[in-house]
Write an enzyme that holds these catalytic residues in place. Structure first.
Site, short mmCIF file in Angstrom:
data_model
loop_
_atom_site.label_atom_id
_atom_site.label_comp_id
_atom_site.label_asym_id
_atom_site.label_seq_id
_atom_site.Cartn_x
_atom_site.Cartn_y
_atom_site.Cartn_z
CG ASP A 176 3.08 0.80 9.84
OD1 ASP A 176 2.70 1.58 10.72
OD2 ASP A 176 3.38 1.16 8.68
NE ARG B 85 1.24 9.66 10.93
CZ ARG B 85 0.71 8.76 10.10
NH1 ARG B 85 -0.51 8.38 10.26
NH2 ARG B 85 1.41 8.26 9.12
CB CYS C 105 -3.40 5.95 11.57
SG CYS C 105 -3.96 4.65 10.50
NE ARG D 80 -6.83 4.90 6.18
CZ ARG D 80 -6.03 5.54 7.00
NH1 ARG D 80 -6.38 5.70 8.26
NH2 ARG D 80 -4.89 6.04 6.59
CE LYS E 55 -1.48 1.45 4.12
NZ LYS E 55 -1.22 2.80 4.63
N1 EPU Z 1 7.67 13.53 11.46
C1 EPU Z 1 7.72 14.84 11.87
N2 EPU Z 1 7.58 15.81 10.92
C2 EPU Z 1 7.38 15.54 9.61
C3 EPU Z 1 7.32 14.18 9.19
C4 EPU Z 1 7.47 13.20 10.15
O1 EPU Z 1 7.91 15.13 13.05
O2 EPU Z 1 7.26 16.47 8.80
C5 EPU Z 1 7.83 12.47 12.47
C6 EPU Z 1 6.54 11.64 12.63
O3 EPU Z 1 5.63 12.26 13.49
C7 EPU Z 1 7.09 10.33 13.16
C8 EPU Z 1 8.45 10.21 12.45
O4 EPU Z 1 8.78 11.53 12.01
O5 EPU Z 1 7.30 10.43 14.54
C9 EPU Z 1 8.47 9.29 11.27
O6 EPU Z 1 7.36 9.53 10.43
P1 EPU Z 1 7.38 9.23 8.88
O7 EPU Z 1 7.42 10.51 8.14
O8 EPU Z 1 8.42 8.22 8.59
O9 EPU Z 1 5.94 8.55 8.68
P2 EPU Z 1 4.93 8.76 7.51
O10 EPU Z 1 5.65 8.97 6.24
O11 EPU Z 1 3.89 9.73 7.91
C10 EPU Z 1 4.84 6.26 6.81
C11 EPU Z 1 3.76 5.23 6.62
C12 EPU Z 1 3.24 4.78 7.96
C13 EPU Z 1 4.40 4.21 8.77
C14 EPU Z 1 5.51 5.25 8.89
C15 EPU Z 1 6.76 4.73 9.59
C16 EPU Z 1 2.77 5.89 4.52
C17 EPU Z 1 1.61 6.46 3.81
N3 EPU Z 1 2.67 5.83 5.85
O12 EPU Z 1 4.23 7.33 7.49
O13 EPU Z 1 2.29 3.75 7.68
O14 EPU Z 1 3.96 3.88 10.05
O15 EPU Z 1 5.91 5.69 7.57
O16 EPU Z 1 7.26 3.64 8.93
O17 EPU Z 1 3.74 5.48 3.92
C18 EPU Z 1 0.35 2.47 7.98
O18 EPU Z 1 0.55 1.99 6.84
O19 EPU Z 1 -0.51 1.98 8.77
C19 EPU Z 1 1.15 3.60 8.42
C20 EPU Z 1 0.81 4.36 9.46
#
Ligand code: EPU
Length: 418
Positions: free
Chosen positions: A305, A122, A117, A397, A22
């Site tokens: 995850d 985030r 989620c 989702r 996904k």
């Molecule tokens: N973070 C910040 N600021 C930002 C971006 C991230 O503080 O601008 C923090 C986040 O709050 C978190 C950490 O950095 O504490 C890492 O977040 P990351 O950006 O890696 O997460 P994401 O890109 O929002 C993706 C997946 C998530 C998965 C995470 C970690 C997608 C669409 N989502 O989220 O997937 O948990 O990476 O591997 O790719 C899921 O599929 O159920 C899911 C939540």
């Protein structure tokens, strides 16, 4: 509104094929929209987040159609709109990829601050700082992130902490900017690598994906490409954990077992027999599991995850286990739901302390987010009696054909109207 009824206590057995990832699909679909061209993607899961993201792109003018299972045809020649729809973007985190894509493609983007989620605050501050480093002016106003740049330029940007979304979003924008962009402290996740490979197929020169430094030499002449998405390591992990939790014997076929190393190591440590063969990974349990402790971490560490699903498995393992969550501070929403089923779990700071109980008992519970929902499925499968899971839109989702796959492994699962 629907609910899932699970009659627990059946050992899962058999084999299954997981869908495409996904989180890769969402990024690769956004990448495809960077080129005024047609792309063909294979192995795209027909799950709700993907369908919502396609609806977002349709509002922007992209044509998108599944012409066979997993086979998605995208035509981005007609993309003209730079304002993404509020209500759809609010429903998912990956909608923020529309910002990197639109900024690269049109030089301007207005994208609602994303939803998704409820597992932590985030923010999108890293994304914003990255876009600014590429020369964009960015502000947030009326719930929208608004970015524009008459001329974007390649730049060096240090991602403040390992972030999958920031790394992907900046790769998207940078692929369309002539010149060199260097991303330092980039995320290593397989979904980042998948996106980088697809961007290379489209004509960008992306190097170093899978390491901490990714370089992108972008071009205005990106073109469409044909590509097959990697298997979903989180979906695969969910079924493997369910297999172990029910003391079953399940072969998950056609996955990349290297993506699963942290989970497979923990399952082995807990006493499962794990066989990695050329066709997939088999997990078999025929004696009591042992307690294990886990810290979640960026790839190749243990995936956040898979944390809730592992907690559901450990809830009935005699002894005491600790899961320390290092990525999302509010990942513990599943705890109250598991407690309804008799689990003994308490949260101390960033750690869930699990004291194994002899068995869980089926109860009405909610899928409060995608992976918490998956944890309820694991718990329902191992519990005594009937578990009823509501809020299925969260499970849908991220999981394509959930009950068909579970039934194929012998589980007693039905989806019924509420
Ligand atoms: N973070 C910040 N600021 C930002 C971006 C991230 O503080 O601008 C923090 C986040 O709050 C978190 C950490 O950095 O504490 C890492 O977040 P990351 O950006 O890696 O997460 P994401 O890109 O929002 C993706 C997946 C998530 C998965 C995470 C970690 C997608 C669409 N989502 O989220 O997937 O948990 O990476 O591997 O790719 C899921 O599929 O159920 C899911 C939540």
């Amino acid at each position: 509104m629907e609910r899932l009824l699970i009659e627990g206590g059946v050992r899962l057995h058999g084999r299954l094929r997981v869908a495409g990832a996904k989180n890769s699909s969402l990024a690769v679909i956004a990448a495809a929209a960077l080129a005024p061209d047609q792309s063909v993607l294979e192995n795209v899961p027909h799950c709700r987040d993907v369908l919502i993201f396609l609806d977002i792109l349709r509002v922007l003018g992209v044509k998108a159609e599944f012409t066979a299972q997993g086979h998605l045809v995208l035509d981005a020649r007609t993309l003209v709109e730079h304002v993404a729809p509020y209500d759809l973007c609010r429903q998912m985190r990956a909608s923020i990829y529309a910002a990197g894509m639109l900024l690269g493609r049109l030089g301007r983007a207005e994208v609602p601050l994303p939803g998704g989620c409820v597992i932590g605050s985030r923010p999108v501050d890293f994304h914003i700082r990255g876009f600014e480093a590429l020369g964009a002016q960015v502000m947030t106003e009326h719930g929208f992130l608004k970015a524009s740049a008459p001329q974007l330029t390649g730049a060096t940007f240090y991602v403040p902490r390992s972030s999958v979304g920031t790394t992907i979003n900046l790769m998207l924008a940078a692929s369309r900017i002539p010149g060199l962009t260097v991303l330092q402290n980039a995320a290593h996740e397989p979904e980042v690598v998948d996106t980088a490979v697809f961007l290379s197929f489209m004509g960008a020169r992306v190097r170093g994906a899978g390491t901490s430094t990714i370089t992108v030499e972008g071009t205005e002449d990106l073109h469409g490409a044909t590509y097959t998405i990697i298997p979903d390591r989180i979906e695969a992990g969910t079924y493997l954990i369910a297999a172990a939790a029910t003391h079953g014997d399940v072969l998950v076929e056609e996955l990349i077992s290297e993506h699963m190393t942290a989970l497979l190591t923990k399952l082995t440590e807990a006493g499962a027999v794990v066989e990695q063969g050329p066709t997939g990974v088999r997990v078999k349990v025929d004696s009591d599991l042992r307690p294990v402790d886990v810290d979640t971490a960026p790839y190749p560490g243990f995936a956040t995850d898979l944390h809730p699903q592992l907690a559901a498995m450990l809830a009935v393992v005699a002894g005491r286990c600790a899961i320390r969550e290092t990525i999302f501070e509010k990942r513990f929403g599943y705890v109250d739901e598991l407690r309804r089923m008799g689990a003994d779990i308490r949260v101390e700071g960033d750690t869930a302390i699990i004291t194994g109980v002899p068995h869980l008992s089926g109860a009405p519970v909610e899928a409060i987010d995608i992976r918490a929902g998956a944890a309820m499925v694991v718990a329902g499968l191992e519990a005594r009696g009937e578990t009823q899971i509501t809020n299925l839109e969260n499970l849908d989702r991220g999981y394509e054909g959930l009950e068909e796959k579970l039934r194929g492994l012998g589980a007693q699962v039905q989806r019924l109207p509420v």
